[in-house]
Design an enzyme around this catalytic site. Structure first.
Site, short mmCIF file in Angstrom:
data_model
loop_
_atom_site.label_atom_id
_atom_site.label_comp_id
_atom_site.label_asym_id
_atom_site.label_seq_id
_atom_site.Cartn_x
_atom_site.Cartn_y
_atom_site.Cartn_z
N ASP A 64 19.18 54.97 79.75
CA ASP A 64 18.45 53.73 80.06
C ASP A 64 18.29 53.47 81.54
O ASP A 64 17.53 52.58 81.93
CB ASP A 64 19.17 52.55 79.41
CG ASP A 64 19.16 52.66 77.90
OD1 ASP A 64 20.23 52.87 77.30
OD2 ASP A 64 18.05 52.61 77.34
N HIS A 122 28.88 55.19 78.89
CA HIS A 122 28.45 55.63 77.55
C HIS A 122 29.69 55.91 76.72
O HIS A 122 30.70 56.40 77.23
CB HIS A 122 27.61 56.91 77.66
CG HIS A 122 26.80 57.17 76.43
ND1 HIS A 122 27.32 57.76 75.31
CD2 HIS A 122 25.51 56.90 76.14
CE1 HIS A 122 26.37 57.85 74.39
NE2 HIS A 122 25.28 57.33 74.87
C1 SDX Z 1 22.54 53.68 74.58
O1 SDX Z 1 25.69 55.60 71.33
C2 SDX Z 1 24.62 56.14 71.82
O2 SDX Z 1 24.39 57.32 71.70
C3 SDX Z 1 23.71 55.17 72.52
C4 SDX Z 1 22.48 55.76 73.19
C5 SDX Z 1 21.54 56.39 72.19
O3 SDX Z 1 20.78 57.30 72.59
O4 SDX Z 1 21.51 55.92 71.02
O5 SDX Z 1 22.88 56.73 74.14
C6 SDX Z 1 21.67 54.67 73.90
O6 SDX Z 1 22.85 52.68 73.99
C7 SDX Z 1 23.07 53.99 75.97
C8 SDX Z 1 24.05 52.89 76.49
C9 SDX Z 1 23.20 51.70 76.97
N1 SDX Z 1 24.11 50.55 77.34
C10 SDX Z 1 24.31 50.25 78.62
O7 SDX Z 1 23.91 50.90 79.58
C11 SDX Z 1 25.12 48.95 78.81
C12 SDX Z 1 26.13 49.16 79.97
N2 SDX Z 1 27.19 50.05 79.47
C13 SDX Z 1 28.40 49.46 78.92
O8 SDX Z 1 28.19 48.24 78.25
C14 SDX Z 1 29.26 50.48 78.17
O9 SDX Z 1 29.40 51.54 79.00
C15 SDX Z 1 28.82 50.98 76.81
C16 SDX Z 1 28.56 49.87 75.86
C17 SDX Z 1 27.62 51.84 76.93
C18 SDX Z 1 29.98 51.84 76.26
O10 SDX Z 1 31.02 50.97 75.99
P1 SDX Z 1 32.48 51.53 75.60
O11 SDX Z 1 32.45 52.97 75.25
O12 SDX Z 1 33.02 50.57 74.58
O13 SDX Z 1 33.26 51.45 76.95
P2 SDX Z 1 34.07 50.19 77.44
O14 SDX Z 1 33.21 48.96 77.35
O15 SDX Z 1 35.40 50.18 76.74
O16 SDX Z 1 34.29 50.50 79.00
C19 SDX Z 1 35.37 51.32 79.44
C20 SDX Z 1 35.67 50.83 80.86
C21 SDX Z 1 35.95 49.33 80.91
O17 SDX Z 1 36.77 49.10 82.06
P3 SDX Z 1 38.40 48.97 81.80
O18 SDX Z 1 38.59 47.87 80.77
O19 SDX Z 1 38.87 50.32 81.33
O20 SDX Z 1 38.95 48.59 83.16
O21 SDX Z 1 34.54 51.03 81.70
C22 SDX Z 1 34.05 49.77 82.15
C23 SDX Z 1 34.61 48.72 81.22
O22 SDX Z 1 34.73 47.47 81.88
N3 SDX Z 1 32.59 49.84 82.07
C24 SDX Z 1 31.75 49.39 83.02
C25 SDX Z 1 30.46 49.69 82.53
N4 SDX Z 1 30.55 50.29 81.33
C26 SDX Z 1 31.88 50.38 81.05
N5 SDX Z 1 31.97 48.77 84.20
C27 SDX Z 1 30.86 48.45 84.91
N6 SDX Z 1 29.57 48.72 84.52
C28 SDX Z 1 29.35 49.32 83.34
N7 SDX Z 1 28.12 49.58 82.92
#
Ligand code: SDX
Length: 428
Positions: A363, A306
């Site tokens: 989620d 998140h």
């Molecule tokens: C919602 O904003 C809100 O408030 C949203 C929400 C709401 O109520 O409105 O809470 C609802 O949208 C919840 C989130 C739902 N999305 C997912 O579950 C999709 C899976 N999650 C990821 O795509 C990600 O965690 C996000 C999109 C939620 C957040 O993305 P960020 O903050 O841009 O984080 P990032 O992509 O930069 O990740 C940081 C690191 C990365 O690794 P490094 O490059 O540092 O090595 O964490 C890793 C990412 O690769 N990572 C994951 C991961 N999520 C982040 N690795 C594996 N699995 C994952 N799910």
């Protein structure tokens, strides 16, 4: 004397005002930065940028805290009442008994769709995505309620909010019925908000769908937990559209489109599809955890991570506990829940997830609960939208009522061509 931040760059040194939020969060006010320095800030994804001040919802991502108008969400779990929370978010305090009764009556009065709107469903493909139908139909409400395009007072906003919050259920249920080729079931004015939605979804002519108290409570809770969440992607979209003085229906329709994305509200669908693939493929949760960590592998653990929560999403904790209650009341087992629990257990003890502070988000369990209630996967994000609608309305109203609101128009850092001349076709 209020604090200042000092910015020094080349031969310039300027002082910038500082805002301090209720919980001590500090923000540097850069509203005059470009006027004073000619410079802008750069923050793709706006993860470090406050787009507004707001008194609706507060999140402490490090501590896993979520409060609606100051009330911790954990305090809504006993006797959850989504309509009461919707009123709290929109009007800023808990409603008195007569206020809640009056608002509930307004929802009942507005639960039907104009027959002209209803007929549009017959011309849609049966496999039309419900989120596409929802976004289009919310926008179409502007055609049938043109008196609410300009909302000059609270009474008009309350009336528009009642139409949106009530009709969103009807639109959702009608789109589901259309997709199944079933006759639509009209709302029952004697039923409470969530029970009425399930009635429209699952009753069949001359056979009323019976909603158990546990399922009705669980759906109220799911909607409450999705009701608002600060300046998330879809809420920021609603604010951006509203900042141009676009009407509330158009603004919320835009919010639906943003929510549809798999990185946002669409993640609850991705979670179930991920769990189904794991189950159908006989994959081990251990191998999935390794795949999620492998940068060369496109697999991500949907429902994990998140932008704000760097601790366990409090909503996920509540929904996880709710699964036990609903599954035992329905006397149901689901192998996907067992897989989800194992994935969570493994991830929470794995340094990749621990180091990146990746925890289950809202989620991760919501889809398992909705699936247990009989909702199809393609309706999960629609349910997220039903829950989030009062938050969008509250945020839109807060911005609409703020006289200092300006149209949202970010700057950019231009990295394209310097000035060049047009080249006539014969010289290309
Ligand atoms: C919602 O904003 C809100 O408030 C949203 C929400 C709401 O109520 O409105 O809470 C609802 O949208 C919840 C989130 C739902 N999305 C997912 O579950 C999709 C899976 N999650 C990821 O795509 C990600 O965690 C996000 C999109 C939620 C957040 O993305 P960020 O903050 O841009 O984080 P990032 O992509 O930069 O990740 C940081 C690191 C990365 O690794 P490094 O490059 O540092 O090595 O964490 C890793 C990412 O690769 N990572 C994951 C991961 N999520 C982040 N690795 C594996 N699995 C994952 N799910």
């Amino acid at each position: 004397m209020s604090e200042k931040a000092v910015l020094t760059f080349r031969d310039k040194k300027i002082e910038l005002p500082v805002l301090v939020g209720t919980d001590g969060e500090v923000a540097i006010d850069i509203t005059k930065l470009r006027d004073q320095t000619g410079m802008i800030t750069f923050d793709p994804g706006l993860g470090n940028t406050g787009a507004c001040s707001s008194s609706i919802t507060y999140i402490d991502g490090d501590k896993g805290i979520l409060r609606y108008r100051g009330i911790p969400i954990e305090q809504f779990t006993n006797h959850p009442n989504f309509v009461e929370v919707a009123w709290l978010l929109i009007f800023g305090r808990l409603p008195k008994r007569d206020e809640l009764k009056a608002f509930s009556e307004q929802l009942t009065e507005n639960e039907l769709l104009h027959e002209g709107l209803k007929h549009q469903f017959q011309h849609l493909p049966v496999d039309a995505p419900p989120m596409a139908i929802l976004s289009a139909t919310l926008s179409n409400l502007a055609c049938y309620h043109q008196g609410f395009l300009a909302l000059e007072d609270t009474e008009a906003l309350t009336a528009a909010a009642a139409r949106l919050i009530s009709k969103v259920r009807t639109i959702a249920a009608f789109s589901y019925r259309r997709s199944r080729g079933w006759p639509i079931i009209y709302p029952d004015p004697k039923m409470r908000y969530c029970a009425n939605f399930l009635h429209m979804m699952f009753s069949i002519p001359f056979q009323q769908y019976i909603v158990t108290p546990e399922v009705e409570d669980a759906l109220n809770l799911i909607f409450i937990l999705h009701a608002d969440h600060e300046q998330n992607c879809s809420t920021s979209t609603v604010r951006t559209v509203g900042s141009a003085k676009a009407n509330l229906f158009a603004s919320c329709a835009a919010g639906v489109s943003a929510l549809w994305g798999p990185l946002h509200g669409g993640a609850n669908v991705e979670v179930i599809q991920m769990l189904e693939r794991i189950h159908a493929g006989g994959l081990s949760p251990e191998s999935c955890i390794e795949a999620a960590k492998d940068k060369a592998n496109p697999f991500r653990l949907s429902g994990f991570g998140h932008r704000v929560y760097k601790n366990y999403d409090p909503r996920a904790k509540i929904l996880h506990e709710c699964c036990d209650r609903v599954f035992s009341s329905l006397n149901r087992q689901d192998p996907l829940l067992d897989i989800a629990r194992k994935l969570e257990e493994l991830a929470l003890q794995d340094s990749y997830f621990i180091d990146r502070k990746l925890y289950p988000n809202v989620d991760f369990y919501s889809g398992i609960l909705l699936r247990a209630m009989g909702l199809p996967t393609n309706m999960f994000t629609v349910c997220f939208a039903i829950g989030r609608l009062p938050g969008w309305i509250a945020q839109w109203k807060e911005q609409h009522d703020d006289p200092s609101t300006r149209i949202t128009r970010p700057r950019q850092v231009y990295t394209g061509n310097d000035a060049i001349d047009y080249v006539p076709m014969e010289q290309r």
